[in-house]
Every structure is written in C-alpha cells, then in structure tokens.
Enzyme design. Structure first.
Site, PDB file in Angstrom:
ATOM      1  N   ARG A  14       0.829  -1.218   0.000  1.00 45.72           N
ATOM      2  CA  ARG A  14       0.000   0.000   0.000  1.00 45.72           C
ATOM      3  C   ARG A  14       0.859   1.264   0.000  1.00 45.72           C
ATOM      4  NH1 ARG A  14      -1.781   0.755   6.191  1.00 45.72           N
ATOM      5  NH2 ARG A  14      -0.282  -0.642   7.167  1.00 45.72           N
ATOM      6  N   SER A  41      -4.190   5.035   5.977  1.00 46.41           N
ATOM      7  CA  SER A  41      -4.058   3.590   5.755  1.00 46.41           C
ATOM      8  C   SER A  41      -3.638   3.264   4.326  1.00 46.41           C
ATOM      9  CB  SER A  41      -5.383   2.890   6.068  1.00 46.41           C
ATOM     10  OG  SER A  41      -5.681   2.972   7.442  1.00 46.41           O
ATOM     11  N   GLU A  62     -18.851   4.993   0.995  1.00 44.97           N
ATOM     12  CA  GLU A  62     -18.195   4.414  -0.173  1.00 44.97           C
ATOM     13  C   GLU A  62     -19.048   4.480  -1.432  1.00 44.97           C
ATOM     14  OE1 GLU A  62     -16.358   2.646   3.499  1.00 44.97           O
ATOM     15  OE2 GLU A  62     -18.417   2.964   2.794  1.00 44.97           O
ATOM     16  N   PHE A  87     -14.673  -3.020   1.471  1.00 50.28           N
ATOM     17  CA  PHE A  87     -15.573  -1.890   1.288  1.00 50.28           C
ATOM     18  C   PHE A  87     -15.621  -1.442  -0.167  1.00 50.28           C
ATOM     19  CE2 PHE A  87     -13.873  -0.696   5.732  1.00 50.28           C
ATOM     20  CZ  PHE A  87     -14.663  -1.681   6.316  1.00 50.28           C
ATOM     21  N   HIS A 113      -5.664  -3.616   1.862  1.00 47.91           N
ATOM     22  CA  HIS A 113      -6.042  -4.502   2.969  1.00 47.91           C
ATOM     23  C   HIS A 113      -6.867  -5.701   2.481  1.00 47.91           C
ATOM     24  CE1 HIS A 113      -4.712  -0.916   4.983  1.00 47.91           C
ATOM     25  NE2 HIS A 113      -4.930  -1.411   6.190  1.00 47.91           N
ATOM     26  N   ARG A 171      -2.076  -5.175   3.096  1.00 42.64           N
ATOM     27  CA  ARG A 171      -1.782  -4.365   4.267  1.00 42.64           C
ATOM     28  C   ARG A 171      -0.368  -4.559   4.826  1.00 42.64           C
ATOM     29  NH1 ARG A 171      -4.549  -5.134  10.256  1.00 42.64           N
ATOM     30  NH2 ARG A 171      -3.656  -3.281  11.222  1.00 42.64           N
TER      31      ARG A 171
END
Length: 323
Positions: A14, A41, A62, A87, A113, A171
């Site tokens: 990421r 994140s 979202e 998501f 993630h 992640r």
C-alpha cells in the site's frame, strides 16, 4: 538450477501505491484521488497535502465515493478511488456495476487490505470474494500485485490505461523482490523461474510464497517448478500459462482468495475450453470466512502458505506419475 530471488527488505504494498499516486499527481494534472476516511491507511496523505484541490475526502460513504468518481471521469479526470478491499467491492457493488462498468468509465478502484493478511481486523474486513466479484463485471480489468515495487509500477501503469480497473493490494509488510525499475504491462504475466516438473501460477502475496516453495523443493528434492506471477487476473495471459503447462503437464494455482471465483477457476476455464487433460490443484481458502490473527499464522492455518504449496506440488506430481 532455478533462479533464486532475493528479498530486498519487507515493505508494504500500500505504501508503493501511495508513493506512486503522489508522483502521478505531480506529472498528470488530470489525476484526482478520492478516499473513504482511510487516507493514512492507503498512504494517500502526501497526495492530499500536495494537491488539496484534487483530493476528495468522502468519509465513510463508499457508495457516494464511487458515484463521485464516475462523475469526475466524465469530466476527463482520472479518478483513483481508495478504500479497503471489502468496502471497495461488496459494499458498493451495485454502484460499480451501474455507474462504472456498464458505461466503461475510466475509474481506478484501489483496494487495500485485501485477503487474509489483513490479519487482526478479522473476517468482516478480510476480502476473500472480491476477485470473483470484480472479474465477472464486463470490461473490468483486475490487477493483484505481489510486492512494493510491483504495486508502485502498476499504479503508474493504470493511470495510462483507458477503462475501469480493480486494483487489489495488501496491508502488511511483505518481501520486496521484483525489479525496482520494472515496466508493468497490464495483461502480461511474468515467468519468474523456469522448470520442467510442474507449473505454479500465483498472484499477490502468494507469489513470494510460491518462489520460496520452489526454492525449497529444488534444494531438498531436486524438483524444478516453473513459477508464473499473474499480476493481471483479467485479462488473463493465457498464452504464457498454456505454453508452460504444455511443457510441465500439471499446474498448481496459488491465491489469497476463496476457491470459488478466483485465479484458479480462471485457469481451470482455460484448460477446459482448450480440452486439455492437465491435472490442476488449487491452493486457496476452502469456501470459508477468515478470522482474526497474525498474517503468516492465518496463511498457515488456512493452508495457503509455502508449506501448503509444496504439499500440493508433491501430491500433483504423484498423480501425474500415475496417469
């Protein structure tokens, strides 16, 4: 002797995405970024600070993010919409289907993630169905990168690709072993090691696990594995895969995803439609949800780590011998 790859240090995929996105922001003023309350994140904070007029913090909404990204693409912008993989798919599948895929919008859905290696956040956040969901959408390109360097290169590449992209990465800090200056070609798989005994086709975090399995099998038992990195699951590089199994006559597929709908099923379709009698074994999560735990412990428990890959190789080689 098989080619041995060196781990140049553990890095988060990421972070490769975030760094490349910032570079894109400097080079291409049509690149815009959207995030659903997960800026840090996804390492999108540098982009947000340098280009506040081209960054949109949507919050925990979202579906709205996808709709806004679709609208921005109509205005000739190149939207990178980022959130966690779970998501980015199941929560907003209708919006992706209707607002992006159906009209072939130039939106990049950037999903961090992913898979079991999300770890401690547990089953509700671990996406093990997303590849299947996204590859079924007509016109959707599906990419799943294996390390920091490849994620960085893929981020730059998809900005120049006209059409919707589902871009999946992870992640944790994982082995960084691919070329720092690589050119990422969408739809072009990579032959990492050559072998004559068996083909291992893998994607994402399991590419490194497959390389380590291949190395151990060669050093301990003299088994040579042809390892292929499929970073683009759709469109699939059928030619390279078919050329390999034409030589080895058997194949193991390895992925951090459910058995159903993933890379293994895509390759099974290729084998079946070509009417080939090639034994295949799937290293994947066996139709179950995940759970909270350390990433590597979860790979081991759900039997998708290097030891599991080696077991599948040995079983399949025995089957090939007895055919």
């Amino acid at each position: 002797m098989i080619k041995i790859y060196e781990n140049k240090g553990f890095k988060e995929t990421r972070e490769g995405f975030g760094k490349a996105l910032t570079l894109l922001g400097r080079k291409n003023h049509q690149v815009v970024a959207l995030c659903a309350d997960l800026t840090s994140s996804l390492f999108m904070n540098r982009f947000s600070k340098e280009f506040p007029e081209r960054f949109f913090q949507i919050g925990i909404a979202e579906a709205n993010m996808i709709g806004i990204a679709a609208g921005l693409s109509i205005g000739k912008y190149i939207p990178f919409a980022g959130t966690f993989a779970n998501f980015a798919t199941s929560r907003v599948y209708d919006q992706i289907r209707q607002s992006i895929a159906y009209s072939y919008k130039n939106v990049k859905i950037c999903a961090s993630h992913s898979g079991l290696t999300l770890g401690e956040d547990g089953a509700t956040h671990q996406s093990l169905e997303d590849i299947g969901m996204m590859k079924m959408l007509p016109g959707m390109t599906v990419i799943n990168t294996c390390d920091y360097n490849q994620t960085y290169a893929a981020t730059l590449s998809i900005a120049n690709y006209l059409g919707p992209v589902y871009f999946r990465f992870g992640r944790p800090a994982v082995a960084n072993f691919t070329d720092e200056n690589q050119i990422f070609e969408i739809g072009k798989a990579l032959l990492l090691t050559e072998g004559k005994d068996i083909t291992i086709v893998s994607t994402g975090h399991l590419v490194w696990e497959s390389l380590e399995a291949s190395r151990i099998l060669y050093e301990k038992e003299g088994i040579t594995c042809e390892v292929i990195n499929v970073h683009t699951i759709k469109p699939l590089d059928e030619k390279l895969i078919l050329n390999s199994i034409d030589k080895t006559k058997c194949i193991v597929t390895a992925e951090e995803h459910n058995y159903f709908g993933g890379l293994g099923e895509s390759i099974a379709r290729v084998i079946t439609t070509k009417r080939l009698s090639i034994p295949q074994s799937l290293v994947a999560v066996n139709d179950t949800f995940g759970e909270s735990g350390k990433p590597m412990e979860l790979l081991k428990k759900y039997k998708i780590d290097r030891d599991s890959i080696m077991n599948h190789v040995k079983i399949l080689l025995e089957k090939k011998k007895n055919q």
